[in-house]
Design an enzyme around this catalytic site. Sequence first.
Site, PDB file in Angstrom:
ATOM      1  N   LYS A  74       0.842  -1.192   0.000  1.00  0.00           N
ATOM      2  CA  LYS A  74       0.000   0.000   0.000  1.00  0.00           C
ATOM      3  C   LYS A  74       0.881   1.248   0.000  1.00  0.00           C
ATOM      4  O   LYS A  74       1.951   1.267   0.627  1.00  0.00           O
ATOM      5  CB  LYS A  74      -0.912  -0.022   1.231  1.00  0.00           C
ATOM      6  CG  LYS A  74      -1.984   1.056   1.265  1.00  0.00           C
ATOM      7  CD  LYS A  74      -2.860   0.867   2.501  1.00  0.00           C
ATOM      8  CE  LYS A  74      -3.957   1.908   2.611  1.00  0.00           C
ATOM      9  NZ  LYS A  74      -4.776   1.722   3.831  1.00  0.00           N
ATOM     10  N   SER A 149      -9.474   1.158   2.756  1.00  0.00           N
ATOM     11  CA  SER A 149      -8.702   2.020   1.875  1.00  0.00           C
ATOM     12  C   SER A 149      -7.608   1.306   1.087  1.00  0.00           C
ATOM     13  O   SER A 149      -7.008   1.888   0.179  1.00  0.00           O
ATOM     14  CB  SER A 149      -8.074   3.153   2.698  1.00  0.00           C
ATOM     15  OG  SER A 149      -7.223   2.637   3.721  1.00  0.00           O
ATOM     16  N   SER A 173      -9.728  -1.352   6.654  1.00  0.00           N
ATOM     17  CA  SER A 173      -9.073  -1.115   5.370  1.00  0.00           C
ATOM     18  C   SER A 173      -8.291  -2.261   4.764  1.00  0.00           C
ATOM     19  O   SER A 173      -7.829  -2.165   3.634  1.00  0.00           O
ATOM     20  CB  SER A 173      -8.160   0.108   5.476  1.00  0.00           C
ATOM     21  OG  SER A 173      -8.917   1.263   5.723  1.00  0.00           O
TER      22      SER A 173
END
Length: 467
Positions: A74, A149, A173
């Site tokens: 990420k 996310s 997330s």
Amino acid sequence: MVPITSLAQTLERLRRKDYSCLELVETLIARCEAAKALNALLATDWGGLRRRAKKIDRHGNAGVGLRGIPLCFKANIATGIFPTTAATPALINHLPKIPSRIAERLFSAGALPGASGNMHELSFGITSNNYATGAVRNPWNPSLIPGGSSGGVAAAVASRLMLGGIGTDTGASVRLPAALCGVVGFRPTLGRYPRDRIIPVSPTRDTAGIIAQCVADVVILDQVISGRPARILPIPLKGLRIGLPTTYFYDDLDADVAFAAETTIRLLANRGVTFVEADIPHLEDLNSGASLPIALYEFPHALKQYLDDFVGTVSFSDVIKEIRSPDVANIVNAQIDGHQISNAEYELARQSFRPRLQAAYRNYFRLYRLDAILFPTAPLAAKAIGQDSSVIHNGSMVNTFKIYVRNVDPSSNAGLPGLSLPVGLTPDRLPVGMEIDGLAGSDHRLLAIGAALEKAINFRSFPDVLN
């Protein structure tokens, strides 16, 4: 082109010399290029990846440890290879030379820096519809959200563009995008993984997490990241006691999600699992008191500290001024300008609501002698991109963020480990996930339970993103 299998199976094939590390890397690069429309990846270094693969092949040790396995990180996690941007414009040139300890441990074990994953801007949302870097698309249906996310990591793993991924999870997330994309998502007990050099939201709640094709892959990555290489022993389903807190977690489910959940519970009961239907007292009120007050209050302080420690040339106000995603700007500015959460509210959340929530979980597990609890990861499947504020659910317009995080948020606030497993597809061929949670520190046992449930459920579907 070589067949793309799970991380665990790929390690075996590399050790057997079924194919070279370079052949694997070339196959993944070709898949990434063919699936660019998903917008799952923010940064790549194909030249560097090829050089590292060739070096492994020259040494003849592919498949030893994690050697030869490209991973997706990420974009808020420092790798020392890709910019650490949190997918927000002000940090587009932020490239720390020193990687996070998570990345360092994985690279030391031989993992390769495959790509940086697109994400919801600053991790402040669950759709991954980023106005700065573009929306990430769900590989099962590109018009739909992948969740967030960590949406780019989940989309990349589900599409088999990368063999595994590392995201972050404040309240949903890792597990939510894993569920909406049909893969496995693991949030560990808070504190199990290092948290340095990760752009934060809430230090009280933030943790890195793993997104992978199967539980066995999660176990391999967890052992490296945590530094706890304990063997996960098989667990028989017969005799497991799993709680079903129906009043909160099973309320107002989408019909297709409800059907998948009921089917899964019936299957597991037939295999010997004992289910205990009982609610966690006061859970909704305790979680509400602890959740957003902690995250919203801590975010400005945590981000300022990160910028001071690791950036220097970009100020907090620079980051806030350049936020592109309206939903993120609205939330952040409301806290900064209006002091949405007061110091008194924050202290009440941190010192009263959160400890009482943790105690409620402990008492619930002890009272009913539970090994885990089970619930749908999200009350609904993926919806269309662009519905960032509100979405129609069961005939009513509801808050998008609140409905998607409803089930996964409480255990996040309590610091518990959670594992989302894919359990089936809706009639529209959209994945449905169910999560098991355990008590703090029970990560190894939770993963063992997850492996047993996964074997019984036997979900084996992947989206065909190349056709």
